[in-house]
Design a protein around this motif. Sequence first.
Motif, PDB file in Angstrom:
ATOM      1  N   ILE A   1       0.871  -1.181   0.000  1.00 15.73           N
ATOM      2  CA  ILE A   1       0.000   0.000   0.000  1.00 15.73           C
ATOM      3  C   ILE A   1       0.904   1.227   0.000  1.00 15.73           C
ATOM      4  O   ILE A   1       1.603   1.503   0.981  1.00 15.73           O
TER       5      ILE A   1
ATOM      6  N   VAL B   1      -2.061  -0.853  -3.855  1.00 18.42           N
ATOM      7  CA  VAL B   1      -3.061   0.161  -3.503  1.00 18.42           C
ATOM      8  C   VAL B   1      -2.300   1.470  -3.370  1.00 18.42           C
ATOM      9  O   VAL B   1      -1.213   1.510  -2.797  1.00 18.42           O
TER      10      VAL B   1
ATOM     11  N   TRP C   1      -8.036   6.351  -1.192  1.00 20.27           N
ATOM     12  CA  TRP C   1      -7.611   4.960  -1.418  1.00 20.27           C
ATOM     13  C   TRP C   1      -7.987   4.525  -2.823  1.00 20.27           C
ATOM     14  O   TRP C   1      -9.139   4.688  -3.238  1.00 20.27           O
TER      15      TRP C   1
ATOM     16  N   ALA D   1      -7.313   1.196  -5.569  1.00 23.00           N
ATOM     17  CA  ALA D   1      -6.675  -0.087  -5.910  1.00 23.00           C
ATOM     18  C   ALA D   1      -6.021   0.044  -7.277  1.00 23.00           C
ATOM     19  O   ALA D   1      -6.584   0.664  -8.184  1.00 23.00           O
TER      20      ALA D   1
ATOM     21  N   GLY E   1      -4.497  -5.518  -5.098  1.00 20.30           N
ATOM     22  CA  GLY E   1      -5.007  -4.332  -4.418  1.00 20.30           C
ATOM     23  C   GLY E   1      -6.527  -4.333  -4.379  1.00 20.30           C
ATOM     24  O   GLY E   1      -7.131  -3.908  -3.391  1.00 20.30           O
ATOM     25  N   GLU E   2      -7.152  -4.810  -5.467  1.00 16.75           N
ATOM     26  CA  GLU E   2      -8.630  -4.869  -5.502  1.00 16.75           C
ATOM     27  C   GLU E   2      -9.146  -5.862  -4.473  1.00 16.75           C
ATOM     28  O   GLU E   2     -10.142  -5.619  -3.792  1.00 16.75           O
TER      29      GLU E   2
ATOM     30  N   THR F   1      -8.871  -4.266  -1.140  1.00 13.32           N
ATOM     31  CA  THR F   1      -9.881  -3.199  -1.041  1.00 13.32           C
ATOM     32  C   THR F   1     -11.250  -3.798  -0.712  1.00 13.32           C
ATOM     33  O   THR F   1     -11.980  -3.273   0.146  1.00 13.32           O
TER      34      THR F   1
END
Length: 344
Positions: free
Chosen positions: A126, A153, A164, A166, A171-172, A175
């Motif tokens: 992140i 992210v 925020w 993704a 990352g998705e 999320t």
Amino acid sequence: MLKINRERFEELFTLLDKQGRLYLPVAKDGKTDYAAWSAGSAVDLAATVTAKSPKGLFFPQIENLMEFTRTGNKLALEARPLPVEKTIAFGVRACDLASFKLLDKVFLKEPVDEYYAARRANCTLIGLACSEPEETCFCHAFGIDLAEGEADVRTYQVGDELFWEAATPKGEELTAAVSGLLTEEASGAAKVAKAKTAVREVFQKMPLAGLKLSAEKCKAPNEIFADKAWEELSKTCIGCGTCTYVCPTCHCYDVRDHDGGERVERYRCWDSCLFSDFTNMSGGNPRTGRLERFRQRYMHKLIYFPDNNEGDFACVGCGRCLQKCPVSLNIVKVARALGVTENV
Ligand code: SF4
Ligand code: SF4
């Protein structure tokens, strides 16, 4: 764009830590470094540059590789299993994110370093855009945008809000797992765009804003190697190795045995080309003195690494060596003295 307010960060960290062991910048004893999160940790998202880089998340300072057990004249060997723990690194700045790409070129090249590869694959990154660059920052010299790093992210702090976004399938997935804490804000994209423009403008006014390394000038290895400037530059180096330990792209290590009697542990630990016993071999040490060792570090960053890695310098401009060297030696000073910079 999705967002979460500062007062809910602790809830976010709690939930993230359930998806994978959460590491993030934590202030302790007057400095900020990456550490495993626990409730009440002094999370420090204001620190632009942590004291040490986060490279230790994938390439720990000390790592046991295998054990030998002696029973009489029998020897049993036990390799340490590969790390399988899922991890999340939060708040990683653009320069440190870029450093992982450089470390990948070393550790993921055949023969792949399986320990590094496992940690890298198990981690979700992140990123956190910079909002207050330091005077020692010069990531732009390597084409890095402080307002947007390459992560799974991407997050942006604007006042008390954290936006925020993704950027990869990993990352998705993350999320989706924390979506209950994130709210949609229609004006989020405009706020983030404004913040990015503002920080890029601030960066333009920083002391090293005009610094650029010249790939062309670095293509004369023999002349640079023989440059008289090394003598003067290396004179004050005390060989402490601090610059290599804090650097996100330095990756040399040693493999040693700890003999505990019946059990012997084989481990690897960070090493430094500035140490006098580095590359010591049975035939002696090819780098006989301080000048040779000092030159090696910078020749590697500016010449040898780019030569073997599509022109990429082994530096991301994080500025840690500018902040930490006890005698004020650093890559900027060296590059300038060697005349391999432009627009300074
Ligand atoms: S050489 Fe210095 S500025 Fe470059 S990445 Fe290493 S510590 Fe950062
Ligand atoms: S931190 Fe400075 S003094 Fe220490 S080894 Fe590096 S260049 Fe030399």
